[in-house]
Scaffold this motif. Structure first.
Motif, PDB file in Angstrom:
ATOM      1  N   ASP A  81       0.852  -1.175   0.000  1.00 46.52           N
ATOM      2  CA  ASP A  81       0.000   0.000   0.000  1.00 46.52           C
ATOM      3  C   ASP A  81       0.894   1.234   0.000  1.00 46.52           C
ATOM      4  O   ASP A  81       1.143   1.864   1.036  1.00 46.52           O
ATOM      5  N   PHE A  82       1.399   1.573  -1.168  1.00 48.49           N
ATOM      6  CA  PHE A  82       2.318   2.693  -1.288  1.00 48.49           C
ATOM      7  C   PHE A  82       1.627   4.032  -1.021  1.00 48.49           C
ATOM      8  O   PHE A  82       2.292   4.998  -0.634  1.00 48.49           O
ATOM      9  N   MET A  83       0.318   4.094  -1.210  1.00 47.75           N
ATOM     10  CA  MET A  83      -0.412   5.314  -0.874  1.00 47.75           C
ATOM     11  C   MET A  83      -0.363   5.557   0.624  1.00 47.75           C
ATOM     12  O   MET A  83      -0.099   6.670   1.087  1.00 47.75           O
ATOM     13  N   GLN A  84      -0.613   4.510   1.411  1.00 45.56           N
ATOM     14  CA  GLN A  84      -0.584   4.666   2.859  1.00 45.56           C
ATOM     15  C   GLN A  84       0.817   5.022   3.348  1.00 45.56           C
ATOM     16  O   GLN A  84       0.984   5.847   4.242  1.00 45.56           O
ATOM     17  N   LEU A  85       1.826   4.391   2.752  1.00 46.26           N
ATOM     18  CA  LEU A  85       3.206   4.705   3.124  1.00 46.26           C
ATOM     19  C   LEU A  85       3.514   6.179   2.862  1.00 46.26           C
ATOM     20  O   LEU A  85       4.178   6.847   3.665  1.00 46.26           O
ATOM     21  N   ALA A  86       3.029   6.693   1.738  1.00 49.82           N
ATOM     22  CA  ALA A  86       3.267   8.096   1.411  1.00 49.82           C
ATOM     23  C   ALA A  86       2.540   9.024   2.374  1.00 49.82           C
ATOM     24  O   ALA A  86       3.094  10.030   2.827  1.00 49.82           O
ATOM     25  N   LEU A  87       1.286   8.674   2.703  1.00 50.03           N
ATOM     26  CA  LEU A  87       0.523   9.508   3.628  1.00 50.03           C
ATOM     27  C   LEU A  87       1.180   9.553   5.001  1.00 50.03           C
ATOM     28  O   LEU A  87       1.230  10.610   5.649  1.00 50.03           O
ATOM     29  N   GLU A  88       1.677   8.416   5.457  1.00 48.51           N
ATOM     30  CA  GLU A  88       2.345   8.376   6.757  1.00 48.51           C
ATOM     31  C   GLU A  88       3.599   9.240   6.763  1.00 48.51           C
ATOM     32  O   GLU A  88       3.998   9.764   7.811  1.00 48.51           O
ATOM     33  N   ALA A  89       4.218   9.378   5.596  1.00 44.47           N
ATOM     34  CA  ALA A  89       5.428  10.205   5.492  1.00 44.47           C
ATOM     35  C   ALA A  89       5.097  11.662   5.199  1.00 44.47           C
ATOM     36  O   ALA A  89       6.008  12.494   5.121  1.00 44.47           O
ATOM     37  N   GLY A  90       3.810  11.977   5.004  1.00 46.33           N
ATOM     38  CA  GLY A  90       3.422  13.339   4.683  1.00 46.33           C
ATOM     39  C   GLY A  90       3.728  13.726   3.254  1.00 46.33           C
ATOM     40  O   GLY A  90       3.903  14.912   2.952  1.00 46.33           O
ATOM     41  N   ALA A 150       9.078   9.128   2.347  1.00 50.40           N
ATOM     42  CA  ALA A 150       8.233   8.217   1.574  1.00 50.40           C
ATOM     43  C   ALA A 150       9.077   7.314   0.679  1.00 50.40           C
ATOM     44  O   ALA A 150       8.771   6.120   0.508  1.00 50.40           O
ATOM     45  N   PHE A 151      10.143   7.867   0.109  1.00 46.62           N
ATOM     46  CA  PHE A 151      11.069   7.080  -0.713  1.00 46.62           C
ATOM     47  C   PHE A 151      11.645   5.928   0.098  1.00 46.62           C
ATOM     48  O   PHE A 151      11.674   4.775  -0.363  1.00 46.62           O
ATOM     49  N   ALA A 152      12.114   6.206   1.313  1.00 47.16           N
ATOM     50  CA  ALA A 152      12.712   5.173   2.152  1.00 47.16           C
ATOM     51  C   ALA A 152      11.699   4.087   2.491  1.00 47.16           C
ATOM     52  O   ALA A 152      12.018   2.887   2.485  1.00 47.16           O
ATOM     53  N   ALA A 153      10.444   4.506   2.773  1.00 44.37           N
ATOM     54  CA  ALA A 153       9.408   3.517   3.090  1.00 44.37           C
ATOM     55  C   ALA A 153       9.129   2.625   1.889  1.00 44.37           C
ATOM     56  O   ALA A 153       8.972   1.402   2.012  1.00 44.37           O
ATOM     57  N   GLY A 154       9.057   3.224   0.692  1.00 40.85           N
ATOM     58  CA  GLY A 154       8.833   2.426  -0.513  1.00 40.85           C
ATOM     59  C   GLY A 154      10.005   1.513  -0.812  1.00 40.85           C
ATOM     60  O   GLY A 154       9.812   0.364  -1.245  1.00 40.85           O
TER      61      GLY A 154
END
Length: 551
Positions: A156-165, A206-210
């Motif tokens: 869920d890359f959308m959620q990962l991005a949202l968590e990173a702002g 967000a990059f690191a999370a992805g």
């Protein structure tokens, strides 16, 4: 004579994204990384609105920046402007349906393609417009992704991005770097983000999370759990298994929800305010355990809609059905009555629409979705197109009938609203107008539509209670026929026609051993299209043309 294609080919990348997701930024980052490494790079985009408004395919080709051999007639490679089915090395999809679209178009192939897909869903217009549950099964999309790709990276890359702002383009860029499919170091990708100069810190998070998510195996489809459905619909039919550690806050929220469900069964009174305490106590004392959670939802919904007295009427109606419950059953009859009686009693009218649009929770949700900073001004504009029928239905019965039959009033409304009306909910005038409309709630029981809806509900429940003693399953299916009544305007009108046909069909089905299953199939046909053609076709096959004409 040597050529650019001798033994070599470009790296081909297709990005499928929707408006506002940063697909163009992602393509620009990839180009920047390639050019910094000495590659020839080309990026194009093709907008498409067949699937949903704003969906775009971005296409990137990267070719090693080597000098052509002696005798070459060109000094630069010729690259394609569009992705070719079967010739794409990497497909990046910002949403699971977009991954399915890439597979359908032949961009993802099992012999070649690395598919990077986000498992979140943004429902397409076809899914939203369906009268029934038109959602595509995400499990089926995920299975197709596993089959269609040489390597699948999914999270869920959308959620990962949202968590990173940040936005999803940054987490997908991290997944691309983490996939190892491009011959560039992680630092080169991060440098491209820094060079952009916008939202760098959030994008890097967000990059690191992805990047980390790309190191994990792709999730497999999992069976949908049996969930306690809400009044507004049944259990969600799709569950994607987790691939990352559970957020402690998310885990705590799930634990609270489980406890709430337990209390809804054992102690409903603990979940409602003082005004609904008597109703919660009645639910505990009079109704079967499996139906209590649904009844509590219905009690809250009807109280918000019209008040505690309306909730008393709601529970009285469900109780009339519950007396026919089978001993030792899962209380399906009572549960379906609790769900569909509440839905019908809380039909959507102009008062309800106004009330929902000015709710503080709704405005706070819009602010959070828009990422508005504290103190930042925000405007919310509503696009409304009121019809004469909707206005008449809200007025007192006698006045409403006069308005509905007045040609003069119809022309006036048509002239004033032919281009629609824009109301600024966050402005003083717009908010006051909607607030004033919501304040008509105490007058709703005197309205034209209220009386009509209550009569229809009573006739429907009389049919249920008449059938239930002899055919329990048919009674349950009659309750579920309320699902065809939805929307407003022409959609609601067609739903009423279909509902009338279904109720007429019940009389011919009583006594048949397959009555319940037949009515269920007819209801599915009614939800298949808006004009009722599928239902009429099935009625002619099941019950004959006489019933169709009578309907």
């Amino acid at each position: 004579m040597s050529t650019w294609t001798t033994g070599k080919r470009p790296i081909t990348i297709a990005i499928l994204a929707m408006g506002g997701e940063g697909g163009g930024v992602l393509a620009d980052w990839i180009v920047a990384v390639g050019e910094e490494a000495g590659y020839y790079a080309q990026s194009t985009s093709v907008a498409g609105v067949a699937q949903r408004t704003g969906a775009t395919v971005y296409y990137v080709e990267l070719y090693p920046g080597e000098e052509p051999g002696p005798g070459s007639v060109r000094h630069e490679p010729v690259m394609s402007l569009f992705p070719t089915p079967g010739e794409v090395d990497i497909v990046i999809a910002s949403e699971l349906m977009e991954a399915g679209r890439a597979i359908q178009r032949g961009f993802a192939t099992p012999d070649r393609t690395t598919l990077i897909a986000s498992t979140n869903r943004v429902y397409s217009m076809d899914e939203k417009l369906a009268l029934g549950d038109g959602r595509i099964d995400s499990n089926a999309l995920l299975e197709a992704a596993h089959r269609a790709a040489r390597k699948l990276i999914a999270a869920d890359f959308m959620q990962l991005a949202l968590e990173a702002g940040s936005v999803i383009s940054a987490s997908l860029f991290g997944a691309l770097a983490g996939s190892g499919q491009l011959p560039f170091a992680r630092e080169a990708f991060e440098d491209a983000i820094r060079a952009s100069g916008k939202g760098v810190d959030a994008s890097l998070r967000a990059f690191a999370a992805g990047f980390n998510a790309a190191q994990q195996p792709a999730p497999r489809p999992t069976p949908a759990p049996v969930a306690t459905p809400g009044v507004g619909g049944g259990p969600v039919p799709v569950t994607i298994s987790r691939r990352r550690p559970v957020d402690p806050a998310e885990e705590a929220a799930e634990a609270v929800e489980r406890r709430r469900q337990e209390l809804a069964v054992s102690d409903p009174a603990s979940l409602v305010g003082p005004r609904l305490q008597p109703h919660a106590s009645r639910i505990t004392a009079e109704f079967p355990v499996p139906a209590r959670s649904m009844l509590l939802h219905g009690a809250v919904r009807t109280a918000v809609y019209q008040g505690p007295a309306y909730t008393d009427r709601y529970l009285d109606r469900v109780a009339r059905v519950a007396v026919h419950e089978r001993e030792g059953s899962d209380a399906r009859l009572t549960t379906e009555a609790a769900r569909h009686v509440a839905l019908w009693m809380c039909y959507q009218d102009t008062i309800q629409v106004a009330q929902q649009k000015i709710r503080r929770r709704r405005l706070d949700g819009v602010r959070a979705e828009a990422k508005a900073a504290p103190g930042q001004l925000m405007n919310v504009r509503e696009y409304l197109h009121p019809q004469v029928e909707e206005i008449a239905d809200t007025l007192p019965t006698r006045l409403g009938r006069w308005v509905a039959g007045s040609a003069w009033f119809g022309k006036l409304v048509g002239r004033l609203t032919r281009n629609g009306i824009v109301v600024n909910t966050t402005g003083a005038i717009g908010y006051t107008l909607l607030w004033a409309m919501a304040m008509f709630r105490p007058l709703r029981p005197r309205s034209l539509r209220f009386g009509r809806e209550q009569e229809a509900i009573e006739a429907w429940l009389e049919k249920v209670t008449a059938v239930a003693p002899a055919d329990y399953d048919l009674a349950c299916e009659i309750l579920e026929c309320q699902r065809v009544l939805k929307g407003y305007g022409e959609t609601h009108h067609h739903g009423q026609e279909s509902f009338g046909l279904l109720m007429a069909a019940v009389d011919g089905l009583v006594g048949r051993p397959d009555a319940g299953a037949t009515l269920a199939s007819l209801r599915a046909a009614a939800l298949a299209d808006e004009d009722g053609s599928a239902l009429r076709s099935d009625l002619a096959r099941v019950a004959g043309p006489v019933l169709v004409e009578a309907g």
